[in-house]
Design a protein around this motif. Sequence first.
Motif, PDB file in Angstrom:
ATOM      1  N   ARG A  11       0.834  -1.203   0.000  1.00 44.62           N
ATOM      2  CA  ARG A  11       0.000   0.000   0.000  1.00 44.62           C
ATOM      3  C   ARG A  11       0.863   1.246   0.000  1.00 44.62           C
ATOM      4  N   ALA A  12       2.011   1.188   0.684  1.00 47.04           N
ATOM      5  CA  ALA A  12       2.905   2.343   0.683  1.00 47.04           C
ATOM      6  C   ALA A  12       3.386   2.636  -0.731  1.00 47.04           C
ATOM      7  N   GLY A  13       3.676   1.591  -1.507  1.00 50.59           N
ATOM      8  CA  GLY A  13       4.091   1.780  -2.890  1.00 50.59           C
ATOM      9  C   GLY A  13       2.984   2.381  -3.736  1.00 50.59           C
ATOM     10  N   ILE A  14       1.744   1.936  -3.482  1.00 51.95           N
ATOM     11  CA  ILE A  14       0.608   2.517  -4.210  1.00 51.95           C
ATOM     12  C   ILE A  14       0.467   3.991  -3.874  1.00 51.95           C
ATOM     13  N   ASP A  15       0.544   4.320  -2.585  1.00 52.37           N
ATOM     14  CA  ASP A  15       0.393   5.714  -2.164  1.00 52.37           C
ATOM     15  C   ASP A  15       1.458   6.604  -2.817  1.00 52.37           C
ATOM     16  N   GLN A  26      -1.719  12.616 -14.213  1.00 50.93           N
ATOM     17  CA  GLN A  26      -2.197  11.364 -14.790  1.00 50.93           C
ATOM     18  C   GLN A  26      -3.437  10.873 -14.059  1.00 50.93           C
ATOM     19  N   HIS A  27      -4.327  10.272 -14.821  1.00 50.54           N
ATOM     20  CA  HIS A  27      -5.557   9.707 -14.255  1.00 50.54           C
ATOM     21  C   HIS A  27      -5.474   8.190 -14.171  1.00 50.54           C
ATOM     22  N   ILE A  28      -4.739   7.576 -15.084  1.00 43.87           N
ATOM     23  CA  ILE A  28      -4.626   6.120 -15.102  1.00 43.87           C
ATOM     24  C   ILE A  28      -3.215   5.724 -15.502  1.00 43.87           C
ATOM     25  N   GLN A  29      -2.696   4.667 -14.883  1.00 42.22           N
ATOM     26  CA  GLN A  29      -1.302   4.276 -15.088  1.00 42.22           C
ATOM     27  C   GLN A  29      -1.191   2.751 -15.094  1.00 42.22           C
ATOM     28  N   PRO A  30      -0.572   2.162 -16.123  1.00 40.28           N
ATOM     29  CA  PRO A  30      -0.295   0.722 -16.069  1.00 40.28           C
ATOM     30  C   PRO A  30       0.812   0.446 -15.056  1.00 40.28           C
ATOM     31  N   VAL A  31       0.605  -0.540 -14.203  1.00 44.06           N
ATOM     32  CA  VAL A  31       1.578  -0.877 -13.164  1.00 44.06           C
ATOM     33  C   VAL A  31       1.686  -2.400 -13.079  1.00 44.06           C
ATOM     34  N   ARG A  32       2.588  -2.850 -12.202  1.00 44.21           N
ATOM     35  CA  ARG A  32       2.629  -4.254 -11.824  1.00 44.21           C
ATOM     36  C   ARG A  32       2.359  -4.336 -10.322  1.00 44.21           C
ATOM     37  N   TRP A  33       1.436  -5.222  -9.960  1.00 39.69           N
ATOM     38  CA  TRP A  33       1.084  -5.375  -8.560  1.00 39.69           C
ATOM     39  C   TRP A  33       1.412  -6.803  -8.136  1.00 39.69           C
ATOM     40  N   GLN A  34       2.417  -6.913  -7.285  1.00 40.82           N
ATOM     41  CA  GLN A  34       2.843  -8.215  -6.786  1.00 40.82           C
ATOM     42  C   GLN A  34       3.048  -9.209  -7.930  1.00 40.82           C
ATOM     43  N   GLY A  35       3.674  -8.704  -8.992  1.00 41.73           N
ATOM     44  CA  GLY A  35       4.073  -9.553 -10.110  1.00 41.73           C
ATOM     45  C   GLY A  35       3.104  -9.643 -11.262  1.00 41.73           C
TER      46      GLY A  35
END
Length: 273
Positions: A11-15, A26-35
């Motif tokens: 959650r800290a990384g998301i924040d 930015q309103h939307i961003q592609p990310v990787r969440w726990q792989g």
Amino acid sequence: MLTVRPDLGSRAGIDAQVALMRQTGQHIQPVRWQGQAAWLKLSVPQPPAWRYQLLAGMARMLQHSAMQPVRPHGGAAGIRNEAGRLAALAAAGLLVPQLLEQDDHWLLISDLGHTTLEMLIRRADPDAQLEHWQQGADYIRQAHRAGQYLSQAFARNLVWSPEEGLGAIDFEDDPISAMTLAQAQVRDWLPYLFSTAIYFEDRLPLLCAAIRDVLAHEEPAVRDGVYTALRRTAWLRVLRWLPQRMQRRDVLKTQCFGELARLCSQHAPRRRS
């Protein structure tokens, strides 16, 4: 060029990523969440009402409630709305992004893939185009059989993956806040037909036949509502007479939809008394 996805694991990384997105607008961003591939979506302010007043006036003029615009929620209400729609559609057996994490002002959702139905239709040979179109129509019908609706059923919002099949994205507004379920289901068909008609420009009678077949399985109120909307928008075909310099992509799509609406209206089944 491939977009680099920030790798988030807490959650800290998301924040931290949310703060960075706010800074860069930015309103939307592609990310990787726990792989796994995912998307981080932030809340946005509610759009001003005046943007929807003209469209609402046109809907009143056409005397068709399903064509009225739906103003998206903003802020935390918008986040709750999208989370609720995702949960309802998933519970009904529809493929939609999985809700991974949620806060009052952001959503983290799974990635369905990068191939939209519009891409598939645009790139396919003529025979395969109709098969892809039918897949999108079947998805809409699946939602309606489950008592659900999609709202933004443009072909660009239907996403294909070989592993999972066809799914839908983009649920930032909620038509039920402004209309009945039947009207919301009518409303699903209009953006789908609008966004796909141009790819059948030289075969519109074939597409009309496919539309008639799929609408035959809809509830009478939905079927009649779609044909009423088509009759009242057939005049859009006159845009083909605009000067060549004005024939941009959106204009071409609109006039092609108008021609489709005219043809379908001519072959519409009689309403049951």
